[in-house]
Design a protein around this motif. Structure first.
Motif, PDB file in Angstrom:
ATOM      1  N   PHE A   1       0.837  -1.210   0.000  1.00  0.00           N
ATOM      2  CA  PHE A   1       0.000   0.000   0.000  1.00  0.00           C
ATOM      3  C   PHE A   1       0.871   1.259   0.000  1.00  0.00           C
ATOM      4  O   PHE A   1       0.521   2.271  -0.606  1.00  0.00           O
ATOM      5  N   VAL A   2       2.014   1.177   0.680  1.00  0.00           N
ATOM      6  CA  VAL A   2       2.991   2.279   0.622  1.00  0.00           C
ATOM      7  C   VAL A   2       3.572   2.354  -0.792  1.00  0.00           C
ATOM      8  O   VAL A   2       3.682   3.429  -1.385  1.00  0.00           O
ATOM      9  N   ASP A   3       3.921   1.186  -1.346  1.00  0.00           N
ATOM     10  CA  ASP A   3       4.481   1.133  -2.700  1.00  0.00           C
ATOM     11  C   ASP A   3       3.525   1.766  -3.713  1.00  0.00           C
ATOM     12  O   ASP A   3       3.952   2.428  -4.663  1.00  0.00           O
ATOM     13  N   LYS A   4       2.232   1.562  -3.487  1.00  0.00           N
ATOM     14  CA  LYS A   4       1.212   2.115  -4.392  1.00  0.00           C
ATOM     15  C   LYS A   4       1.282   3.645  -4.411  1.00  0.00           C
ATOM     16  O   LYS A   4       1.224   4.273  -5.478  1.00  0.00           O
ATOM     17  N   ILE A   5       1.434   4.260  -3.236  1.00  0.00           N
ATOM     18  CA  ILE A   5       1.557   5.724  -3.173  1.00  0.00           C
ATOM     19  C   ILE A   5       2.843   6.176  -3.854  1.00  0.00           C
ATOM     20  O   ILE A   5       2.858   7.179  -4.573  1.00  0.00           O
ATOM     21  N   VAL A   6       3.923   5.419  -3.660  1.00  0.00           N
ATOM     22  CA  VAL A   6       5.204   5.770  -4.303  1.00  0.00           C
ATOM     23  C   VAL A   6       5.063   5.683  -5.824  1.00  0.00           C
ATOM     24  O   VAL A   6       5.573   6.544  -6.551  1.00  0.00           O
TER      25      VAL A   6
ATOM     26  N   GLU B   1      13.814  13.518  -5.307  1.00  0.00           N
ATOM     27  CA  GLU B   1      14.277  13.984  -3.997  1.00  0.00           C
ATOM     28  C   GLU B   1      13.035  14.467  -3.253  1.00  0.00           C
ATOM     29  O   GLU B   1      12.160  15.109  -3.830  1.00  0.00           O
ATOM     30  N   MET B   2      12.970  14.173  -1.965  1.00  0.00           N
ATOM     31  CA  MET B   2      11.746  14.438  -1.190  1.00  0.00           C
ATOM     32  C   MET B   2      11.345  15.909  -1.212  1.00  0.00           C
ATOM     33  O   MET B   2      12.144  16.789  -0.926  1.00  0.00           O
ATOM     34  N   THR B   3      10.089  16.168  -1.561  1.00  0.00           N
ATOM     35  CA  THR B   3       9.539  17.533  -1.532  1.00  0.00           C
ATOM     36  C   THR B   3       8.379  17.548  -0.526  1.00  0.00           C
ATOM     37  O   THR B   3       7.865  16.489  -0.161  1.00  0.00           O
ATOM     38  N   PRO B   4       7.933  18.741  -0.106  1.00  0.00           N
ATOM     39  CA  PRO B   4       6.783  18.794   0.810  1.00  0.00           C
ATOM     40  C   PRO B   4       5.552  18.087   0.263  1.00  0.00           C
ATOM     41  O   PRO B   4       4.820  17.446   1.006  1.00  0.00           O
ATOM     42  N   SER B   5       5.315  18.169  -1.054  1.00  0.00           N
ATOM     43  CA  SER B   5       4.104  17.526  -1.596  1.00  0.00           C
ATOM     44  C   SER B   5       4.233  15.991  -1.557  1.00  0.00           C
ATOM     45  O   SER B   5       3.248  15.282  -1.337  1.00  0.00           O
ATOM     46  N   MET B   6       5.451  15.474  -1.765  1.00  0.00           N
ATOM     47  CA  MET B   6       5.655  14.019  -1.655  1.00  0.00           C
ATOM     48  C   MET B   6       5.443  13.565  -0.211  1.00  0.00           C
ATOM     49  O   MET B   6       4.821  12.535   0.054  1.00  0.00           O
ATOM     50  N   LYS B   7       5.986  14.358   0.710  1.00  0.00           N
ATOM     51  CA  LYS B   7       5.839  14.040   2.134  1.00  0.00           C
ATOM     52  C   LYS B   7       4.355  14.033   2.510  1.00  0.00           C
ATOM     53  O   LYS B   7       3.887  13.154   3.227  1.00  0.00           O
ATOM     54  N   LYS B   8       3.630  15.013   1.982  1.00  0.00           N
ATOM     55  CA  LYS B   8       2.187  15.121   2.266  1.00  0.00           C
ATOM     56  C   LYS B   8       1.470  13.851   1.780  1.00  0.00           C
ATOM     57  O   LYS B   8       0.610  13.301   2.476  1.00  0.00           O
ATOM     58  N   ALA B   9       1.830  13.393   0.588  1.00  0.00           N
ATOM     59  CA  ALA B   9       1.207  12.173   0.042  1.00  0.00           C
ATOM     60  C   ALA B   9       1.490  10.968   0.950  1.00  0.00           C
ATOM     61  O   ALA B   9       0.601  10.145   1.209  1.00  0.00           O
ATOM     62  N   LEU B  10       2.722  10.870   1.448  1.00  0.00           N
ATOM     63  CA  LEU B  10       3.092   9.740   2.308  1.00  0.00           C
ATOM     64  C   LEU B  10       2.437   9.843   3.687  1.00  0.00           C
ATOM     65  O   LEU B  10       2.145   8.823   4.318  1.00  0.00           O
ATOM     66  N   LEU B  11       2.191  11.063   4.126  1.00  0.00           N
ATOM     67  CA  LEU B  11       1.533  11.250   5.427  1.00  0.00           C
ATOM     68  C   LEU B  11       0.046  10.885   5.376  1.00  0.00           C
ATOM     69  O   LEU B  11      -0.610  10.793   6.401  1.00  0.00           O
ATOM     70  N   GLU B  12      -0.460  10.657   4.144  1.00  0.00           N
ATOM     71  CA  GLU B  12      -1.859  10.220   3.995  1.00  0.00           C
ATOM     72  C   GLU B  12      -2.008   8.706   4.203  1.00  0.00           C
ATOM     73  O   GLU B  12      -3.129   8.184   4.175  1.00  0.00           O
ATOM     74  N   ILE B  13      -0.893   8.003   4.376  1.00  0.00           N
ATOM     75  CA  ILE B  13      -0.947   6.535   4.488  1.00  0.00           C
ATOM     76  C   ILE B  13      -1.967   6.067   5.537  1.00  0.00           C
ATOM     77  O   ILE B  13      -2.785   5.189   5.259  1.00  0.00           O
ATOM     78  N   PRO B  14      -1.989   6.635   6.762  1.00  0.00           N
ATOM     79  CA  PRO B  14      -2.946   6.131   7.756  1.00  0.00           C
ATOM     80  C   PRO B  14      -4.403   6.249   7.319  1.00  0.00           C
ATOM     81  O   PRO B  14      -5.247   5.462   7.740  1.00  0.00           O
ATOM     82  N   ALA B  15      -4.706   7.221   6.454  1.00  0.00           N
ATOM     83  CA  ALA B  15      -6.106   7.474   6.059  1.00  0.00           C
ATOM     84  C   ALA B  15      -6.494   6.787   4.751  1.00  0.00           C
ATOM     85  O   ALA B  15      -7.660   6.811   4.370  1.00  0.00           O
TER      86      ALA B  15
ATOM     87  N   LYS C   1     -14.467  -1.878   3.383  1.00  0.00           N
ATOM     88  CA  LYS C   1     -13.535  -0.773   3.157  1.00  0.00           C
ATOM     89  C   LYS C   1     -13.243  -0.105   4.493  1.00  0.00           C
ATOM     90  O   LYS C   1     -14.153   0.102   5.299  1.00  0.00           O
ATOM     91  N   SER C   2     -11.973   0.256   4.692  1.00  0.00           N
ATOM     92  CA  SER C   2     -11.615   0.818   5.990  1.00  0.00           C
ATOM     93  C   SER C   2     -10.360   1.672   5.824  1.00  0.00           C
ATOM     94  O   SER C   2      -9.499   1.350   4.999  1.00  0.00           O
ATOM     95  N   PRO C   3     -10.216   2.767   6.595  1.00  0.00           N
ATOM     96  CA  PRO C   3      -8.939   3.485   6.573  1.00  0.00           C
ATOM     97  C   PRO C   3      -7.826   2.551   7.060  1.00  0.00           C
ATOM     98  O   PRO C   3      -8.055   1.728   7.954  1.00  0.00           O
ATOM     99  N   LEU C   4      -6.650   2.666   6.477  1.00  0.00           N
ATOM    100  CA  LEU C   4      -5.548   1.750   6.792  1.00  0.00           C
ATOM    101  C   LEU C   4      -5.279   1.685   8.294  1.00  0.00           C
ATOM    102  O   LEU C   4      -5.051   0.603   8.842  1.00  0.00           O
ATOM    103  N   MET C   5      -5.323   2.826   8.982  1.00  0.00           N
ATOM    104  CA  MET C   5      -5.041   2.820  10.424  1.00  0.00           C
ATOM    105  C   MET C   5      -6.023   1.912  11.176  1.00  0.00           C
ATOM    106  O   MET C   5      -5.629   1.168  12.069  1.00  0.00           O
TER     107      MET C   5
END
Length: 298
Positions: free
Chosen positions: A227-232, A244-258, A267-271
């Motif tokens: 699921f992380v790989d999918k966002i990548v 190279e990591m940008t704020p928008s990439m970080k923002k996308a990765l911070l959505e992982i729990p949701a 269907k359920s949020p990952l967290m």
């Protein structure tokens, strides 16, 4: 209710008042607050963040996972509540006494599900995936033939575009940086949930390393990694070689729990899915269930 992930990347002073997290931004001087009970993950990504011991105690009592980052902005440390469940010693005992055949069976389920999710992601990315389905079908107790490694070798060759010439190495070139960041968030979520389910994150079913405090988290996160790989994959589609990591990439990765995942036909949020997974694992240890509930890549 899905808990919030709060990320701090600027100088700030964090304290507590009336069960609220109070945030004083050092740059702008503005003050904000958030209820501590709503926070699942707190990420500290600046060398000039100060937080009070009173706040730390309240966060841990709420079973919030606190992640600290180093000066390269990579998560390097985690803090958790040690007392996460009312029946903890009973659950610890069941976990410690788990038989080797049970652990091998649980690892077989874990590897099978991980490979199935890798296959599903390859299919979504329009890559050949049938070999992985064969590997998944043939995983034996304890993964004695090491299908996990065989599947990984094939998967990493196929999952990202050829122009990246990708090799999965922790300190290798991008997008390894994005994977590492996403996996660190995932690991924190899983460790937090294991503690909440009354389990010891240190005591793995497969991973064993005297220097690793989160062996069980490393086991249980395996089927969630795709699921992380999918966002990548989505980040690569939007950025090509410039990873190279940008704020928008970080923002996308911070959505992982949701992010939405499918677990047990719902269907359920990952967290929330992770919480169901760790609760089902506790039941397996206690002999009340035979199967760990894992998510399926849709």
């Amino acid at each position: 209710m899905i808990k919030r992930t709060l990320y701090f990347g600027n100088p700030a002073y964090l304290k507590t008042r009336n069960d609220q997290l109070v945030i004083e931004m050092q740059d702008s001087g503005e003050t904000k607050s958030a209820p501590i009970e709503d926070i699942g993950l707190l990420i500290l990504d600046h060398q000039q963040i100060t937080l009070t011991q009173a706040l730390m105690a309240k966060l841990l009592a709420n079973n919030t996972a606190v992640i600290t980052c180093d000066d390269t902005h990579h998560p390097t440390g985690m803090m958790f509540n040690l007392d996460g469940h009312t029946l903890q010693s009973q659950k610890f005992q069941a976990q410690i006494e788990a038989s080797l055949p049970l652990k091998k069976q649980l690892w077989q389920q874990t590897v099978t599900c991980k490979i199935e999710n890798q296959a599903a992601l390859l299919q979504l990315e329009r890559e050949e995936h049938k070999l992985l389905l064969t590997y998944a079908r043939d995983v034996k107790s304890g993964d004695s033939d090491n299908h996990e490694a065989k599947a990984a070798a094939y998967y990493w060759k196929k999952i990202f575009p050829e122009f990246l010439e990708f090799r999965r190495e922790r300190y290798g070139p991008p997008p390894n940086n994005l994977l590492n960041y996403g996996y660190a968030i995932l690991r924190a979520l899983v460790a937090r949930s294991l503690t909440a389910s009354g389990l010891l994150p240190t005591l793995g079913i497969h991973h064993r390393n005297q220097y690793n405090a989160y062996c069980l988290a490393d086991d249980i996160m395996e089927p969630y990694r795709p699921f992380v790989d999918k966002i990548v994959c989505q980040i690569i589609r939007g950025n090509g070689k410039f990873l190279e990591m940008t704020p928008s990439m970080k923002k996308a990765l911070l959505e992982i729990p949701a992010m939405d995942v499918q677990i047990d036909g719902q269907k359920s949020p990952l967290m929330n899915a992770v919480q169901r997974t760790t609760a089902s694992l506790a039941k397996c240890y206690e002999g009340k269930a035979r199967k760990i509930l894992y998510p399926e890549m849709g």
